[in-house]
Write a protein that holds these residues in place. Sequence first.
Motif, PDB file in Angstrom:
ATOM      1  N   ASP A  19      -0.095  -1.508  -0.074  1.00 35.34           N
ATOM      2  CA  ASP A  19      -0.093  -2.595   0.915  1.00 35.34           C
ATOM      3  C   ASP A  19       0.186  -3.935   0.240  1.00 35.34           C
ATOM      4  O   ASP A  19       0.936  -4.767   0.774  1.00 35.34           O
ATOM      5  N   ALA A  20      -0.403  -4.136  -0.951  1.00 37.26           N
ATOM      6  CA  ALA A  20      -0.179  -5.390  -1.670  1.00 37.26           C
ATOM      7  C   ALA A  20       1.286  -5.522  -2.086  1.00 37.26           C
ATOM      8  O   ALA A  20       1.888  -6.602  -1.977  1.00 37.26           O
ATOM      9  N   ARG A  22       3.851  -4.146  -0.631  1.00 33.29           N
ATOM     10  CA  ARG A  22       4.628  -4.419   0.573  1.00 33.29           C
ATOM     11  C   ARG A  22       4.489  -5.877   1.003  1.00 33.29           C
ATOM     12  O   ARG A  22       5.467  -6.519   1.401  1.00 33.29           O
ATOM     13  N   ASP A  23       3.272  -6.407   0.890  1.00 35.42           N
ATOM     14  CA  ASP A  23       3.068  -7.806   1.260  1.00 35.42           C
ATOM     15  C   ASP A  23       3.848  -8.746   0.335  1.00 35.42           C
ATOM     16  O   ASP A  23       4.432  -9.743   0.790  1.00 35.42           O
ATOM     17  N   ASN A  26       7.478  -8.611   1.251  1.00 35.30           N
ATOM     18  CA  ASN A  26       7.715  -9.375   2.469  1.00 35.30           C
ATOM     19  C   ASN A  26       7.700 -10.876   2.205  1.00 35.30           C
ATOM     20  O   ASN A  26       8.506 -11.639   2.766  1.00 35.30           O
ATOM     21  N   ALA A  27       6.798 -11.303   1.301  1.00 32.47           N
ATOM     22  CA  ALA A  27       6.730 -12.730   0.967  1.00 32.47           C
ATOM     23  C   ALA A  27       8.004 -13.179   0.265  1.00 32.47           C
ATOM     24  O   ALA A  27       8.564 -14.247   0.565  1.00 32.47           O
TER      25      ALA A  27
END
Length: 207
Positions: A19-20, A22-23, A26-27
């Motif tokens: 999840d990190a 992916r975040d 995305n950033a």
Amino acid sequence: MKDAGENITQIDQSRKLSDAIRDVKNAFADRDDVVVDMREAHRMRLDLLAAELAPVFADVPADMDNFDFAVSSGLQPRLWIDAVSHIAMGRDRRTYRFLRDTRIGRVVLAESTDMKPIADQVTRYVAERVVERQRMLEGGVEQAIAGLKRAAVAEAEPPLQAAPRSKGWSAFLSGLGLIAAGALVGLVVSVVLFWDRIVAMGVNFKP
């Protein structure tokens, strides 16, 4: 049961890492989108300014190749006028900045959020460069004509030959004067040295 709990913990940790990741992706994507949006916004405004200046660029003499008049790509698009001057957008994405590189550094020739004063300043700058080139060419032609006139006058005038002769006569006469002076001094010295003998010989110098 203990093994099952450890497996669940590992799965939860792996999920948190994914999840990190992916975040973070995305950033980065959002930031890249912002950079692309900024670049596109800058280029769009510079394209509008270039279209505003298109008639000025078209009037520049065809034999003047020192102007660029092109919008460059990159992280910060620029509308280049020549090799040392360009227009770029400010940090607020709305301010036009007309800049020129000089020996003492980069100077701001004009800055405004309105397109018109920037276009007017660019037009003035281009006109000054055109006039400077015309004056330089005219000055070069005038110097060439003056040089041809001086050459023609020099060819028409006869060469002066009297000067070397006069210098030769002056040197000859100066030599004769030195010889005469030396002879006179020698005569006086001889008279002084042999005065007694001359008197003894009974020479009378009285009138």
